[in-house]
Motif scaffolding. Structure first.
Motif, PDB file in Angstrom:
ATOM      1  N   ARG A  18       0.843  -1.181   0.000  1.00 21.60           N
ATOM      2  CA  ARG A  18       0.000   0.000   0.000  1.00 21.60           C
ATOM      3  C   ARG A  18       0.879   1.232   0.000  1.00 21.60           C
ATOM      4  O   ARG A  18       1.675   1.446   0.928  1.00 21.60           O
ATOM      5  CB  ARG A  18      -0.941   0.036   1.211  1.00 21.60           C
ATOM      6  CG  ARG A  18      -1.956   1.162   1.089  1.00 21.60           C
ATOM      7  CD  ARG A  18      -2.943   1.189   2.239  1.00 21.60           C
ATOM      8  NE  ARG A  18      -2.365   1.806   3.430  1.00 21.60           N
ATOM      9  CZ  ARG A  18      -3.093   2.304   4.434  1.00 21.60           C
ATOM     10  NH1 ARG A  18      -4.411   2.257   4.370  1.00 21.60           N
ATOM     11  NH2 ARG A  18      -2.508   2.832   5.483  1.00 21.60           N
ATOM     12  N   ALA A  57     -12.974   7.100  -9.063  1.00 26.36           N
ATOM     13  CA  ALA A  57     -11.659   6.564  -9.387  1.00 26.36           C
ATOM     14  C   ALA A  57     -11.613   6.088 -10.837  1.00 26.36           C
ATOM     15  O   ALA A  57     -12.608   5.612 -11.375  1.00 26.36           O
ATOM     16  CB  ALA A  57     -11.322   5.402  -8.456  1.00 26.36           C
ATOM     17  N   TYR A  59      -8.677   4.012 -13.608  1.00 25.62           N
ATOM     18  CA  TYR A  59      -7.460   3.202 -13.584  1.00 25.62           C
ATOM     19  C   TYR A  59      -6.963   2.908 -14.990  1.00 25.62           C
ATOM     20  O   TYR A  59      -7.739   2.816 -15.933  1.00 25.62           O
ATOM     21  CB  TYR A  59      -7.734   1.864 -12.886  1.00 25.62           C
ATOM     22  CG  TYR A  59      -8.194   1.995 -11.463  1.00 25.62           C
ATOM     23  CD1 TYR A  59      -9.552   2.031 -11.157  1.00 25.62           C
ATOM     24  CD2 TYR A  59      -7.269   2.085 -10.424  1.00 25.62           C
ATOM     25  CE1 TYR A  59      -9.987   2.161  -9.846  1.00 25.62           C
ATOM     26  CE2 TYR A  59      -7.690   2.210  -9.109  1.00 25.62           C
ATOM     27  CZ  TYR A  59      -9.051   2.252  -8.834  1.00 25.62           C
ATOM     28  OH  TYR A  59      -9.464   2.386  -7.540  1.00 25.62           O
ATOM     29  N   LYS A  64      -6.388  -2.525 -13.460  1.00 23.70           N
ATOM     30  CA  LYS A  64      -7.789  -2.694 -13.070  1.00 23.70           C
ATOM     31  C   LYS A  64      -7.999  -4.043 -12.418  1.00 23.70           C
ATOM     32  O   LYS A  64      -7.528  -5.076 -12.903  1.00 23.70           O
ATOM     33  CB  LYS A  64      -8.699  -2.570 -14.298  1.00 23.70           C
ATOM     34  CG  LYS A  64      -8.991  -1.142 -14.694  1.00 23.70           C
ATOM     35  CD  LYS A  64      -9.977  -1.087 -15.848  1.00 23.70           C
ATOM     36  CE  LYS A  64     -10.285   0.352 -16.217  1.00 23.70           C
ATOM     37  NZ  LYS A  64     -11.222   0.433 -17.375  1.00 23.70           N
ATOM     38  N   THR A  68      -6.261  -0.253  -6.091  1.00 22.44           N
ATOM     39  CA  THR A  68      -7.369   0.585  -5.646  1.00 22.44           C
ATOM     40  C   THR A  68      -6.818   1.899  -5.097  1.00 22.44           C
ATOM     41  O   THR A  68      -5.948   1.878  -4.223  1.00 22.44           O
ATOM     42  CB  THR A  68      -8.186  -0.108  -4.555  1.00 22.44           C
ATOM     43  OG1 THR A  68      -8.672  -1.368  -5.041  1.00 22.44           O
ATOM     44  CG2 THR A  68      -9.371   0.754  -4.147  1.00 22.44           C
ATOM     45  N   SER A  70      -7.650   5.378  -3.052  1.00 19.98           N
ATOM     46  CA  SER A  70      -8.637   5.822  -2.072  1.00 19.98           C
ATOM     47  C   SER A  70      -8.075   6.989  -1.280  1.00 19.98           C
ATOM     48  O   SER A  70      -6.874   7.266  -1.304  1.00 19.98           O
ATOM     49  CB  SER A  70      -9.018   4.674  -1.137  1.00 19.98           C
ATOM     50  OG  SER A  70      -7.892   4.257  -0.379  1.00 19.98           O
ATOM     51  N   GLN A  81      -3.619   0.969  -3.004  1.00 25.06           N
ATOM     52  CA  GLN A  81      -3.514  -0.418  -2.573  1.00 25.06           C
ATOM     53  C   GLN A  81      -3.222  -1.276  -3.797  1.00 25.06           C
ATOM     54  O   GLN A  81      -4.000  -1.266  -4.762  1.00 25.06           O
ATOM     55  CB  GLN A  81      -4.821  -0.867  -1.912  1.00 25.06           C
ATOM     56  CG  GLN A  81      -4.825  -2.327  -1.485  1.00 25.06           C
ATOM     57  CD  GLN A  81      -3.828  -2.622  -0.375  1.00 25.06           C
ATOM     58  OE1 GLN A  81      -3.708  -1.846   0.575  1.00 25.06           O
ATOM     59  NE2 GLN A  81      -3.121  -3.736  -0.489  1.00 25.06           N
TER      60      GLN A  81
END
Length: 119
Positions: A18, A57, A59, A64, A68, A70, A81
């Motif tokens: 992350r 969001a 990508y 994809k 993620t 956020s 992430q």
């Protein structure tokens, strides 16, 4: 605005990391934020983007379903992430920000954090 990307490191293929992006003395409440990456010998490319209002969001196709983007509730950090990492994800990852709506360019860039995925 000074951005700080962190969280990179060495991970085996299939693992997770992350990444975090923080801004000096301010929050991301009024900023759209993006993540980019640059592999050795290659150009920097888009990875993910989070809009300012609405938090939508988007990508790159190659991440994809695995990555993620956020924002934390307080707006102090934006995260990327990364799951099911592949050796081809090895790159320096950069976060970038622009106040308000993204209109084609980011105004602020972080210094990058290195992600190395071993096979």
């Amino acid at each position: 605005v000074q951005l700080q990307a962190s969280g990179g490191g060495l991970v085996q293929a299939g693992g997770s990391l992350r990444l975090s992006c923080t801004a000096s003395r301010r929050t991301f409440d009024n900023y759209a934020v993006g993540w980019f990456r640059q592999a050795p010998g290659k150009e920097r490319i888009f990875v993910a983007h989070l809009t300012w209002k609405g938090g939508r969001a988007s990508y790159a196709e190659f991440v994809k379903g695995r990555f993620t983007i956020s924002r934390d509730n307080a707006g102090n950090a934006v995260y990327l992430q990364m799951n099911n990492l592949k050796p081809e994800d090895t790159a320096v990852y950069y976060c970038a920000a622009v106040r308000g709506y993204y209109s084609g360019s980011y105004d602020y860039w972080g210094q990058g954090t290195l992600v190395t995925v071993s096979s």
